[in-house]
Design a protein around this motif. Structure first.
Motif, PDB file in Angstrom:
ATOM      1  N   VAL A 189       0.873  -1.153  -0.043  1.00 37.66           N
ATOM      2  CA  VAL A 189      -0.122  -0.017  -0.092  1.00 37.66           C
ATOM      3  C   VAL A 189       0.841   1.278  -0.003  1.00 37.66           C
ATOM      4  O   VAL A 189       0.658   2.254  -0.828  1.00 37.66           O
ATOM      5  CB  VAL A 189      -0.911  -0.054   1.134  1.00 37.66           C
ATOM      6  N   ALA A 190       1.851   1.263   0.839  1.00 32.53           N
ATOM      7  CA  ALA A 190       2.842   2.392   0.785  1.00 32.53           C
ATOM      8  C   ALA A 190       3.534   2.698  -0.498  1.00 32.53           C
ATOM      9  O   ALA A 190       3.549   3.875  -0.959  1.00 32.53           O
ATOM     10  CB  ALA A 190       3.875   2.252   1.929  1.00 32.53           C
ATOM     11  N   GLU A 191       4.123   1.635  -1.199  1.00 29.47           N
ATOM     12  CA  GLU A 191       4.608   1.730  -2.530  1.00 29.47           C
ATOM     13  C   GLU A 191       3.653   2.442  -3.563  1.00 29.47           C
ATOM     14  O   GLU A 191       3.832   3.104  -4.477  1.00 29.47           O
ATOM     15  CB  GLU A 191       5.138   0.372  -3.005  1.00 29.47           C
ATOM     16  N   ILE A 192       2.258   1.782  -3.432  1.00 25.93           N
ATOM     17  CA  ILE A 192       1.385   1.946  -4.541  1.00 25.93           C
ATOM     18  C   ILE A 192       1.007   3.615  -4.402  1.00 25.93           C
ATOM     19  O   ILE A 192       1.058   4.323  -5.402  1.00 25.93           O
ATOM     20  CB  ILE A 192       0.111   1.318  -4.571  1.00 25.93           C
ATOM     21  N   THR A 193       0.945   3.995  -3.007  1.00 29.98           N
ATOM     22  CA  THR A 193       0.708   5.352  -2.863  1.00 29.98           C
ATOM     23  C   THR A 193       1.813   6.244  -3.309  1.00 29.98           C
ATOM     24  O   THR A 193       1.652   7.315  -3.910  1.00 29.98           O
ATOM     25  CB  THR A 193       0.464   5.725  -1.214  1.00 29.98           C
ATOM     26  N   GLU A 194       2.782   5.960  -2.940  1.00 31.69           N
ATOM     27  CA  GLU A 194       4.300   6.644  -3.411  1.00 31.69           C
ATOM     28  C   GLU A 194       4.208   6.772  -4.921  1.00 31.69           C
ATOM     29  O   GLU A 194       4.433   7.750  -5.556  1.00 31.69           O
ATOM     30  CB  GLU A 194       5.436   5.813  -2.984  1.00 31.69           C
ATOM     31  N   LEU A 195       4.097   5.653  -5.730  1.00 35.47           N
ATOM     32  CA  LEU A 195       4.019   5.795  -7.109  1.00 35.47           C
ATOM     33  C   LEU A 195       2.923   6.344  -7.704  1.00 35.47           C
ATOM     34  O   LEU A 195       3.303   7.112  -8.760  1.00 35.47           O
ATOM     35  CB  LEU A 195       4.022   4.142  -7.764  1.00 35.47           C
ATOM     36  N   LEU A 196       1.821   6.358  -6.785  1.00 36.19           N
ATOM     37  CA  LEU A 196       0.621   7.165  -7.643  1.00 36.19           C
ATOM     38  C   LEU A 196       1.011   8.693  -7.683  1.00 36.19           C
ATOM     39  O   LEU A 196       0.824   9.362  -8.416  1.00 36.19           O
ATOM     40  CB  LEU A 196      -0.486   6.812  -6.748  1.00 36.19           C
ATOM     41  N   ARG A 197       1.498   8.971  -6.233  1.00 36.12           N
ATOM     42  CA  ARG A 197       1.793  10.323  -6.045  1.00 36.12           C
ATOM     43  C   ARG A 197       3.018  10.833  -7.018  1.00 36.12           C
ATOM     44  O   ARG A 197       2.758  11.927  -7.429  1.00 36.12           O
ATOM     45  CB  ARG A 197       2.299  10.850  -4.601  1.00 36.12           C
ATOM     46  N   ALA A 198       3.712  10.095  -7.241  1.00 38.25           N
ATOM     47  CA  ALA A 198       5.095  10.267  -8.280  1.00 38.25           C
ATOM     48  C   ALA A 198       4.356  10.651  -9.873  1.00 38.25           C
ATOM     49  O   ALA A 198       4.780  11.522 -10.517  1.00 38.25           O
ATOM     50  CB  ALA A 198       6.095   9.543  -7.999  1.00 38.25           C
TER      51      ALA A 198
ATOM     52  N   ASP B 100      -4.369   9.027  -2.358  1.00 44.81           N
ATOM     53  CA  ASP B 100      -5.178   9.080  -0.706  1.00 44.81           C
ATOM     54  C   ASP B 100      -5.943   8.182  -0.375  1.00 44.81           C
ATOM     55  O   ASP B 100      -6.151   7.860   0.515  1.00 44.81           O
ATOM     56  CB  ASP B 100      -5.624  10.571  -0.593  1.00 44.81           C
ATOM     57  N   SER B 101      -6.898   7.636  -1.492  1.00 43.15           N
ATOM     58  CA  SER B 101      -7.688   6.647  -1.205  1.00 43.15           C
ATOM     59  C   SER B 101      -7.108   5.213  -0.703  1.00 43.15           C
ATOM     60  O   SER B 101      -7.848   4.353  -0.352  1.00 43.15           O
ATOM     61  CB  SER B 101      -8.786   6.357  -2.262  1.00 43.15           C
ATOM     62  N   ILE B 102      -5.696   5.120  -1.278  1.00 41.26           N
ATOM     63  CA  ILE B 102      -5.360   3.745  -1.266  1.00 41.26           C
ATOM     64  C   ILE B 102      -5.396   3.295   0.124  1.00 41.26           C
ATOM     65  O   ILE B 102      -5.444   1.995   0.492  1.00 41.26           O
ATOM     66  CB  ILE B 102      -4.047   3.565  -1.922  1.00 41.26           C
ATOM     67  N   VAL B 103      -4.903   3.959   1.130  1.00 46.96           N
ATOM     68  CA  VAL B 103      -4.676   3.446   2.338  1.00 46.96           C
ATOM     69  C   VAL B 103      -6.249   2.951   3.057  1.00 46.96           C
ATOM     70  O   VAL B 103      -5.876   2.267   3.964  1.00 46.96           O
ATOM     71  CB  VAL B 103      -4.049   4.635   3.190  1.00 46.96           C
TER      72      VAL B 103
END
Length: 113
Positions: free
Chosen positions: A22-31, A40-43
């Protein structure tokens, strides 16, 4: 699909089963898509388990199956696709996460925890 939580149990979240993912997906989406509220919805995504269509399927369900995902977001790391996010008809909710990088998905928490 029936509800997988009983009385007194909290709903299972993807972040509970796969916090690093989840942390990696969030980071990749933000980048890749700065300012997109999808990151922001992934978490808060629910977790309905790993797709059971085959023993080797690498799709994590964040909606009850069958999952309908007319839109796909491809997330890459170093030029290689690592996740496909299935996006529902609203284009605002992730309905599935396909893991493409071969990581082990067997270490997830039980849905009944």
């Amino acid at each position: 699909m029936e509800n997988r939580t009983g009385p007194g149990q909290r709903d299972q979240r993807l972040k509970d089963a796969y916090p690093d993912l989840v942390a990696e997906i969030t980071e990749l989406l933000r980048a890749s898509q700065p300012g997109d509220p999808l990151a922001d919805s992934i978490v808060d995504l629910p977790f309905y388990g790993v797709c059971s269509c085959s023993p080797t399927c690498e799709i994590l369900l964040t909606k009850p199956s069958p999952v309908v995902a007319p839109w796909i977001v491809v997330l890459e790391r170093e030029g290689e696709a690592v996740f496909f996010l299935g996006i529902d008809q609203s284009q605002a909710t992730v309905s599935s996460v396909e893991v493409l990088d071969g990581r082990d998905l067997t270490g997830c928490l039980s849905l009944s925890s």
